[in-house]
Design a protein around this motif. Structure first.
Motif, PDB file in Angstrom:
ATOM      1  N   ARG A 138      71.605   7.718  -2.151  1.00 45.23           N
ATOM      2  CA  ARG A 138      70.456   7.105  -1.701  1.00 45.23           C
ATOM      3  C   ARG A 138      69.310   8.352  -1.857  1.00 45.23           C
ATOM      4  N   ARG A 139      69.652   9.474  -2.266  1.00 42.38           N
ATOM      5  CA  ARG A 139      68.638  10.579  -2.548  1.00 42.38           C
ATOM      6  C   ARG A 139      68.118  10.568  -3.910  1.00 42.38           C
ATOM      7  N   TRP A 140      68.521   9.499  -4.828  1.00 45.15           N
ATOM      8  CA  TRP A 140      67.837   9.557  -6.114  1.00 45.15           C
ATOM      9  C   TRP A 140      66.317   9.502  -6.030  1.00 45.15           C
ATOM     10  N   ARG A 141      65.893  10.235  -6.981  1.00 44.71           N
ATOM     11  CA  ARG A 141      64.591  10.452  -7.371  1.00 44.71           C
ATOM     12  C   ARG A 141      64.329  10.615  -9.046  1.00 44.71           C
ATOM     13  N   ASP A 142      63.560   9.818  -9.508  1.00 44.30           N
ATOM     14  CA  ASP A 142      63.453  10.000 -11.014  1.00 44.30           C
ATOM     15  C   ASP A 142      62.967  11.341 -11.536  1.00 44.30           C
ATOM     16  N   ALA A 158      70.944  19.776  -8.049  1.00 43.07           N
ATOM     17  CA  ALA A 158      72.270  19.793  -8.330  1.00 43.07           C
ATOM     18  C   ALA A 158      73.140  20.714  -7.446  1.00 43.07           C
ATOM     19  N   THR A 159      72.602  21.991  -7.333  1.00 41.89           N
ATOM     20  CA  THR A 159      73.198  22.881  -6.207  1.00 41.89           C
ATOM     21  C   THR A 159      73.557  22.099  -4.740  1.00 41.89           C
ATOM     22  N   VAL A 160      72.518  21.503  -4.259  1.00 43.29           N
ATOM     23  CA  VAL A 160      72.556  20.860  -3.121  1.00 43.29           C
ATOM     24  C   VAL A 160      73.739  19.716  -3.167  1.00 43.29           C
ATOM     25  N   ALA A 192      63.450  23.477   0.003  1.00 44.67           N
ATOM     26  CA  ALA A 192      62.912  22.057  -0.023  1.00 44.67           C
ATOM     27  C   ALA A 192      63.742  20.781  -0.397  1.00 44.67           C
ATOM     28  N   VAL A 193      64.819  21.088  -1.116  1.00 39.60           N
ATOM     29  CA  VAL A 193      65.418  20.022  -1.387  1.00 39.60           C
ATOM     30  C   VAL A 193      66.476  19.822  -0.068  1.00 39.60           C
ATOM     31  N   LEU A 194      67.157  20.776   0.516  1.00 36.83           N
ATOM     32  CA  LEU A 194      68.009  20.804   1.837  1.00 36.83           C
ATOM     33  C   LEU A 194      66.861  20.141   2.895  1.00 36.83           C
ATOM     34  N   ASP A 195      65.783  20.470   2.937  1.00 36.55           N
ATOM     35  CA  ASP A 195      64.751  19.481   3.911  1.00 36.55           C
ATOM     36  C   ASP A 195      64.623  18.042   3.888  1.00 36.55           C
ATOM     37  N   LEU A 206      74.585  24.633   5.368  1.00 35.33           N
ATOM     38  CA  LEU A 206      73.958  24.986   4.384  1.00 35.33           C
ATOM     39  C   LEU A 206      72.658  25.723   4.706  1.00 35.33           C
ATOM     40  N   ARG A 207      71.906  25.269   5.776  1.00 38.73           N
ATOM     41  CA  ARG A 207      70.529  25.613   6.128  1.00 38.73           C
ATOM     42  C   ARG A 207      71.115  27.129   6.385  1.00 38.73           C
TER      43      ARG A 207
END
Length: 326
Positions: A138-142, A158-160, A192-195, A206-207
């Protein structure tokens, strides 16, 4: 004869055009990609029957040899698993997680022979070939996908992903730490990605690990360590004790003055060469005064405190402490 030669020439030109387009993709093209180059369905099948183009999946053909260093298995995973796209359109699938991290330069972590590919949720990607795991997300973003060359998730994404998909919390933490230590990515884009992660059981872990990596105040700091000691029935330690040595004054994280046992809780920053050397010199000075010095990584305490507390208890007992001692 001239007519036959002119008939062969378009075929040669067509094959050369197809091969040229396949070269950046490890010699692979999907059927829609080939058709977008002006090849008819009949012409495509004729090349397959003649064994010049070889099917390597349900929708992908090998039309040229891979170049040295090409990862045909990575390209096959992306091309074969992408949801059906319009003729010639770039597939909406990309290397993801650990595979994308390895492609970005991560070293020293085994991928177990699996190729991880991400695709948008409910996009119904094609059944993956052997050795490929597709993650519908669901987190796909182009904009999260690097499209120059092999499509792959940006290193921070990729890390997250890799940490969320890891088998254990320990593995997830290792991936997060390794990506930063090896400079595959950095703290701010990771944060930013973890947020953006709102629902996942590892979100809090992870935070906290990222906070440790950033070198901030440890959420599992000296006070948390003291709480662990109380739970185990160990004596309450002194904290932030000032010690003096020939090199000057410094603070110790935890010390039991009576039993001369010192514990230093090391964050990720202590692994930096300069700091590691300074810490070693300081701890040697402490040891020369007769104290037992134990070093415990904060990450180890966060993931599995028991073996570290076992060591602390042994040190205290060897120094003369026993349960009930005041």
């Amino acid at each position: 004869m001239a007519a036959m030669a002119s008939e062969r020439q378009p075929r040669v030109d067509r094959r050369a055009r197809v091969v040229a387009h396949a070269a950046p993709q490890a010699g692979l093209l999907t059927r829609p990609q080939i058709r977008a180059l002006g090849v008819t369905a009949a012409q495509l099948e004729a090349e397959v029957v003649a064994d010049r183009w070889r099917p390597v999946g349900r929708n992908t053909l090998s039309v040229a040899p891979a170049r040295p260093g090409d990862r045909a298995d990575w390209w096959l995973g992306v091309l074969e698993c992408a949801p059906r796209a319009a003729s010639g359109a770039r597939p909406r699938a990309a290397l993801a997680g650990l595979t994308a991290l390895i492609s970005a330069g991560l070293r020293g972590i085994d991928d177990d022979g699996l190729v991880h590919v991400a695709a948008p949720k409910s996009s119904h990607p094609v059944r993956p070939p052997a050795g490929v795991r597709v993650h519908e997300t669901r987190r796909w973003r182009d904009e999260d996908v690097l499209t120059t060359g092999l499509p792959r998730a940006r290193p921070e994404v990729a890390t997250v992903q890799a940490a969320l998909w890891a088998r254990t919390d320990r593995e997830a933490s290792l991936l997060l730490v390794s990506a930063v230590q090896q400079r595959v990515t950095t703290i701010d884009p990771l944060a930013a990605v973890l947020d953006r992660v709102q629902r996942d059981r590892r979100r809090t872990l992870l935070r906290a690990v990222l906070h440790d990596v950033a070198g901030g105040v440890h959420s599992l700091n000296e006070l948390d360590f003291a709480a662990h000691c109380r739970t185990r029935g160990l004596p309450e330690p002194d904290r932030q004790v000032v010690t003096r040595s020939p090199s000057g004054s410094s603070y110790l994280d935890v010390r039991w003055r009576r039993w001369r046992v010192v514990v230093e809780i090391d964050g990720i920053g202590h692994l930096e060469p300069a700091r590691w050397i300074d810490d070693s010199l300081r701890h040697n000075e402490i040891a020369l005064t007769g104290d037992t010095v134990l070093r415990i990584p904060s990450l180890g305490l966060r993931l599995d405190p028991a073996p570290h507390l076992d060591t602390v208890e042994r040190a205290l007992r060897q120094a003369g402490w026993s349960p009930g001692t005041r």
